[in-house]
Structure formats: C-alpha cells, structure tokens
Design a protein around this motif. Sequence first.
Motif, PDB file in Angstrom:
ATOM      1  N   TRP A  53       4.992  24.660  61.874  1.00 19.44           N
ATOM      2  CA  TRP A  53       5.233  22.577  61.040  1.00 19.44           C
ATOM      3  C   TRP A  53       6.494  22.755  60.156  1.00 19.44           C
ATOM      4  CZ3 TRP A  53       1.972  19.729  60.294  1.00 19.44           C
ATOM      5  CH2 TRP A  53       0.275  19.351  61.207  1.00 19.44           C
ATOM      6  N   ASP A  54       7.237  21.841  60.107  1.00 16.59           N
ATOM      7  CA  ASP A  54       8.238  21.350  59.274  1.00 16.59           C
ATOM      8  C   ASP A  54       7.733  21.869  58.208  1.00 16.59           C
ATOM      9  OD1 ASP A  54      10.478  20.530  58.218  1.00 16.59           O
ATOM     10  OD2 ASP A  54      10.361  18.446  59.867  1.00 16.59           O
ATOM     11  N   CYS A  55       8.963  22.352  57.156  1.00 14.35           N
ATOM     12  CA  CYS A  55       7.732  22.434  56.008  1.00 14.35           C
ATOM     13  C   CYS A  55       7.806  21.492  54.939  1.00 14.35           C
ATOM     14  CB  CYS A  55       9.153  23.680  55.273  1.00 14.35           C
ATOM     15  SG  CYS A  55       8.502  25.016  55.640  1.00 14.35           S
ATOM     16  N   LEU A  56       9.219  20.381  55.500  1.00 15.93           N
ATOM     17  CA  LEU A  56       8.985  18.987  54.595  1.00 15.93           C
ATOM     18  C   LEU A  56       8.165  17.489  55.351  1.00 15.93           C
ATOM     19  CD1 LEU A  56      13.124  18.613  55.400  1.00 15.93           C
ATOM     20  CD2 LEU A  56      12.019  19.434  53.031  1.00 15.93           C
ATOM     21  N   ALA A  57       7.421  17.913  55.872  1.00 14.69           N
ATOM     22  CA  ALA A  57       6.429  17.036  56.443  1.00 14.69           C
ATOM     23  C   ALA A  57       5.228  16.668  55.071  1.00 14.69           C
ATOM     24  CB  ALA A  57       5.746  17.779  57.376  1.00 14.69           C
ATOM     25  N   ALA A  58       5.397  17.459  54.092  1.00 17.38           N
ATOM     26  CA  ALA A  58       4.113  17.330  52.394  1.00 17.38           C
ATOM     27  C   ALA A  58       4.963  18.041  51.469  1.00 17.38           C
ATOM     28  CB  ALA A  58       3.459  18.354  53.039  1.00 17.38           C
ATOM     29  N   PRO A  59       5.064  17.378  50.734  1.00 15.47           N
ATOM     30  CA  PRO A  59       6.259  17.940  49.462  1.00 15.47           C
ATOM     31  C   PRO A  59       6.004  19.874  48.997  1.00 15.47           C
ATOM     32  CG  PRO A  59       4.210  16.583  47.966  1.00 15.47           C
ATOM     33  CD  PRO A  59       3.993  16.738  50.320  1.00 15.47           C
ATOM     34  N   PRO A  60       6.819  20.002  48.758  1.00  8.44           N
ATOM     35  CA  PRO A  60       7.245  20.912  48.199  1.00  8.44           C
ATOM     36  C   PRO A  60       6.163  22.087  48.340  1.00  8.44           C
ATOM     37  CG  PRO A  60       9.080  20.193  47.626  1.00  8.44           C
ATOM     38  CD  PRO A  60       7.660  19.445  47.320  1.00  8.44           C
ATOM     39  N   GLY A  61       6.390  23.362  49.028  1.00  3.21           N
ATOM     40  CA  GLY A  61       4.930  24.134  49.195  1.00  3.21           C
ATOM     41  C   GLY A  61       3.617  24.381  49.702  1.00  3.21           C
ATOM     42  N   VAL A  62       3.818  23.206  49.554  1.00  3.43           N
ATOM     43  CA  VAL A  62       2.262  22.696  50.621  1.00  3.43           C
ATOM     44  C   VAL A  62       1.829  23.088  51.810  1.00  3.43           C
ATOM     45  CG1 VAL A  62       0.861  20.501  51.522  1.00  3.43           C
ATOM     46  CG2 VAL A  62       1.807  20.489  48.505  1.00  3.43           C
ATOM     47  N   ILE A  63       2.686  22.261  53.004  1.00  3.99           N
ATOM     48  CA  ILE A  63       2.734  22.832  54.222  1.00  3.99           C
ATOM     49  C   ILE A  63       2.641  24.702  53.904  1.00  3.99           C
ATOM     50  CG2 ILE A  63       4.205  23.532  56.534  1.00  3.99           C
ATOM     51  CD1 ILE A  63       2.605  20.832  55.624  1.00  3.99           C
ATOM     52  N   ARG A  64       3.845  25.262  53.332  1.00  2.00           N
ATOM     53  CA  ARG A  64       3.468  27.292  53.046  1.00  2.00           C
ATOM     54  C   ARG A  64       2.309  27.562  52.725  1.00  2.00           C
ATOM     55  NH1 ARG A  64       8.093  27.356  50.085  1.00  2.00           N
ATOM     56  NH2 ARG A  64       7.553  27.829  48.733  1.00  2.00           N
ATOM     57  N   SER A  65       1.908  26.595  51.889  1.00  2.00           N
ATOM     58  CA  SER A  65       0.237  27.545  51.132  1.00  2.00           C
ATOM     59  C   SER A  65      -0.687  27.327  52.628  1.00  2.00           C
ATOM     60  CB  SER A  65       0.355  26.290  49.945  1.00  2.00           C
ATOM     61  OG  SER A  65       0.088  25.620  50.330  1.00  2.00           O
ATOM     62  N   LEU A  66      -0.475  25.678  53.196  1.00  2.00           N
ATOM     63  CA  LEU A  66      -1.699  26.140  54.136  1.00  2.00           C
ATOM     64  C   LEU A  66      -1.620  26.699  54.984  1.00  2.00           C
ATOM     65  CD1 LEU A  66      -1.843  22.301  53.272  1.00  2.00           C
ATOM     66  CD2 LEU A  66      -3.644  23.662  52.569  1.00  2.00           C
ATOM     67  N   ALA A  67      -0.498  26.470  55.611  1.00  2.00           N
ATOM     68  CA  ALA A  67       0.065  27.312  56.820  1.00  2.00           C
ATOM     69  C   ALA A  67       0.224  28.660  56.784  1.00  2.00           C
ATOM     70  CB  ALA A  67       0.532  26.388  58.267  1.00  2.00           C
ATOM     71  N   ARG A  68       0.960  29.020  55.699  1.00 10.49           N
ATOM     72  CA  ARG A  68       1.154  30.170  55.254  1.00 10.49           C
ATOM     73  C   ARG A  68       2.766  30.527  56.004  1.00 10.49           C
ATOM     74  NH1 ARG A  68      -3.119  35.350  56.187  1.00 10.49           N
ATOM     75  NH2 ARG A  68      -4.283  34.186  54.686  1.00 10.49           N
ATOM     76  N   SER A  69       3.040  29.906  57.133  1.00  5.89           N
ATOM     77  CA  SER A  69       4.804  29.879  56.921  1.00  5.89           C
ATOM     78  C   SER A  69       4.434  28.452  57.379  1.00  5.89           C
ATOM     79  CB  SER A  69       4.578  30.196  58.480  1.00  5.89           C
ATOM     80  OG  SER A  69       4.735  30.096  59.728  1.00  5.89           O
ATOM     81  N   CYS A  70       5.939  27.763  57.454  1.00  3.75           N
ATOM     82  CA  CYS A  70       6.692  26.541  58.005  1.00  3.75           C
ATOM     83  C   CYS A  70       7.795  27.007  58.614  1.00  3.75           C
ATOM     84  CB  CYS A  70       6.428  25.651  56.910  1.00  3.75           C
ATOM     85  SG  CYS A  70       7.759  26.150  55.561  1.00  3.75           S
TER      86      CYS A  70
END
Length: 121
Positions: free
Chosen positions: A99-116
């Motif tokens: 996942w690209d960290c910038l696919a959603a607002p800050p922290g969202v992708i990292r919080s869901l996928a555990r890494s980006c």
Amino acid sequence: MWWGRDVRVSLTRVRVWRDVATAAERRAIVGDASRRIFDGHDRCVRYVIAVARVDERYALVAYDFRKPYTDCRLGNAESVDRRTAADAWRELSEASSRWDCLAAPPGVIRSLARSCWLSRR
C-alpha cells in the motif's frame, strides 16, 4: 538518503483498527464489493473487514477466496473503502502486495495494513 527509493513505514504492536465492522457497515461494504468488484459472482469470497480507529470513515477489506470457485470472479487481495456522506461505502483503492501511505489521509493506511510505502512521486 532514500531519494529515488521506496521507504517502508511499519507499525508494530499497536492495535488501531476495530476487529469487526458493525452489521450495517458489513452489509454496505459487502454489497458494494459484490456489485462493483465481483459483479455478483462472489460465492467463493469471504470478506474480512477492519475499520480504522484513526478515521472510522475508512476500512480495509480483504478478500479470502475459498474453494469451490464456481460462480466466482477472482480479484485483488485487498481494498480500502471510504464511507460517503450518505453512509454508503465505496472502494477508494486496491492492492495485492503493498500500500502507498498516501492513498488515504495520514495514518489511515498504516493503521489498517500495519505498514505502507512512501514512494517518491
């Protein structure tokens, strides 16, 4: 320096998503995915849904494909969905590996996928 390379951002030992979507969230997300991604051919799909605690307008939807694969359209492994103002859910992005960290607002992708990945654009 990391210029020109992708950088992986990981989140470990922190639980920032809800394990289970509510029944209403699940119906809306599964209904949208079944219609738009699988065109109604999702008999072999088990939906695994996690809603972000960072921003509950976002959810990670994983598609677990189970045998037999009859009347089933296979697709990518995961999607990120966003809740609309009308309380409907729509796919925002999809990925099969990272996942690209910038696919959603800050922290969202990292919080869901555990890494980006932070990619240089």
